[in-house]
Design an enzyme around this catalytic site. Structure first.
Site, PDB file in Angstrom:
ATOM      1  CE  LYS A  54      -3.790  -2.500   2.178  1.00  0.00           C
ATOM      2  NZ  LYS A  54      -4.553  -2.881   3.372  1.00  0.00           N
ATOM      3  CD  GLN A  98      -3.559  -4.480   6.539  1.00  0.00           C
ATOM      4  OE1 GLN A  98      -3.614  -3.461   5.871  1.00  0.00           O
ATOM      5  NE2 GLN A  98      -4.048  -5.628   6.094  1.00  0.00           N
ATOM      6  CG  ASP A 121      -9.666   0.063   5.096  1.00  0.00           C
ATOM      7  OD1 ASP A 121      -9.453  -0.472   3.993  1.00  0.00           O
ATOM      8  OD2 ASP A 121      -8.928  -0.074   6.083  1.00  0.00           O
TER       9      ASP A 121
HETATM   10  N1  GUN Z   1      -7.172  -6.783   6.249  1.00  0.00           N
HETATM   11  C1  GUN Z   1      -7.626  -7.548   5.224  1.00  0.00           C
HETATM   12  N2  GUN Z   1      -8.245  -6.781   4.302  1.00  0.00           N
HETATM   13  C2  GUN Z   1      -8.174  -5.501   4.753  1.00  0.00           C
HETATM   14  C3  GUN Z   1      -8.628  -4.268   4.235  1.00  0.00           C
HETATM   15  O1  GUN Z   1      -9.237  -4.168   3.162  1.00  0.00           O
HETATM   16  N3  GUN Z   1      -8.360  -3.173   4.995  1.00  0.00           N
HETATM   17  C4  GUN Z   1      -7.701  -3.254   6.178  1.00  0.00           C
HETATM   18  N4  GUN Z   1      -7.503  -2.131   6.861  1.00  0.00           N
HETATM   19  N5  GUN Z   1      -7.280  -4.390   6.698  1.00  0.00           N
HETATM   20  C5  GUN Z   1      -7.506  -5.506   5.985  1.00  0.00           C
END
Ligand code: GUN
Length: 296
Positions: A54, A98, A121
């Protein structure tokens, strides 16, 4: 005839180039660099690799990234204090915590504290509500990536029979809500299947679009697929390591048998994965535009 493989990497590259140009235009016009703050608690290898990707994507698209790695023992209060700081930081337009978080931290409490206008998100209840009524500002990234893949691969969605396998808050529920909306790129008839569904096979075989986010390898095999269907495999399962020592990934769909029946199919890796991060970049740019009142 073998299914056409939908190249998520190539489609993601194309969308990222569009975003990169928009970031450049936005910066030229407002003198603002869109910024994403990422927060990682602990050192789970999968999470480390996602967050690294990311941050790299931000740099590649001309955005700023501010990474906050925290030890696994970080208290909930410490994490909430960081969120509070990021909410008030004018250089930070998007905040991503995350998941999963360590067990001693209440995940919902943390997500609910993120400013909804920085919630790239799309997990805050305000954004979940906006999504539900067809007024999403930040559609959650994996479902948004799936929808974009369907649109850009020329899969008809309006009126289609869609079956979603899995009912998670991150993928199953939101993709179902998005595809049922009365709007372009949606307007489908959607069924959600889950672990308590009786006769999954019967439901799956009706699907013109089958979206599999079950969280286990081989949850769907060729015999469960309608001939010619478009199959979107959202699974990311780590099954040992490759010769070069990297984690070996498989999806939730048995690729070989599915390929023989489906019309189109996404591979793992190289299908939904690259699109998820791309949609995060799109949401971060959107957050930066929102911060100056520019239209999306
Ligand atoms: N963990 C697995 N998928 C995601 C996501 O789309 N966003 C976040 N923040 N954590 C995750």
């Amino acid at each position: 005839m073998a299914a056409q493989v939908i190249d998520g990497k190539a489609i993601a590259r194309q969308v990222r180039e569009e975003i990169r140009r928009e970031v450049e235009d936005f910066r030229a016009r407002y003198g603002i660099v869109p910024g994403l703050a990422t927060v990682l608690v602990g050192e789970d290898p999968a999470s480390v690799s996602y967050v690294t990707a990311k941050n790299r994507a931000c740099r590649e698209l001309g955005m700023a990234s501010y990474h906050h790695p925290l030890p696994a023992e970080t208290s909930q209060e410490e994490l909430l204090a960081l969120i509070d700081r990021l909410n008030r930081d004018r250089q930070v337009h998007g905040i991503l915590v995350q998941l999963p978080l360590p067990r001693h931290i209440d995940e919902n409490r943390v997500l609910f504290d993120i400013d909804p206008n920085k919630d790239v998100d799309g997990f805050h209840p305000v954004n979940v509500g906006r999504l539900m009524i067809g007024a999403a500002v930040f559609p959650p990234c994996t479902p948004a990536g799936i929808q974009e893949l369907l649109i850009r691969s020329g899969t008809p969605i309006r009126g289609a029979e869609v079956v979603v396998v899995g009912r998670s808050n991150i993928v199953g529920k939101p993709i179902a809500v998005m595809l049922v909306q009365k709007m372009d790129g949606a307007d489908a008839t959607v069924t959600i299947c889950h672990t308590r569904t009786r006769n999954l096979e019967e439901h799956a075989r009706r699907a013109e679009i089958l979206i599999v986010a079950a969280g286990r390898p081989n949850a769907v095999t060729g015999s469960m697929i309608r001939p010619g269907a478009t199959v979107i495999d959202v699974g990311v399962n780590r099954v040992g390591t490759t010769e070069s020592g990297k984690a070996k990934l498989v999806g939730d769909v048995e690729f070989a048998t599915a390929c023989a029946v489906a019309g189109k199919i996404t591979p793992v890796p190289g299908g939904v994965g690259p699109m998820t991060i791309t949609m995060l970049m799109r949401n971060t740019l959107r957050a930066a535009k929102l911060s100056v009142g520019a239209t999306c």
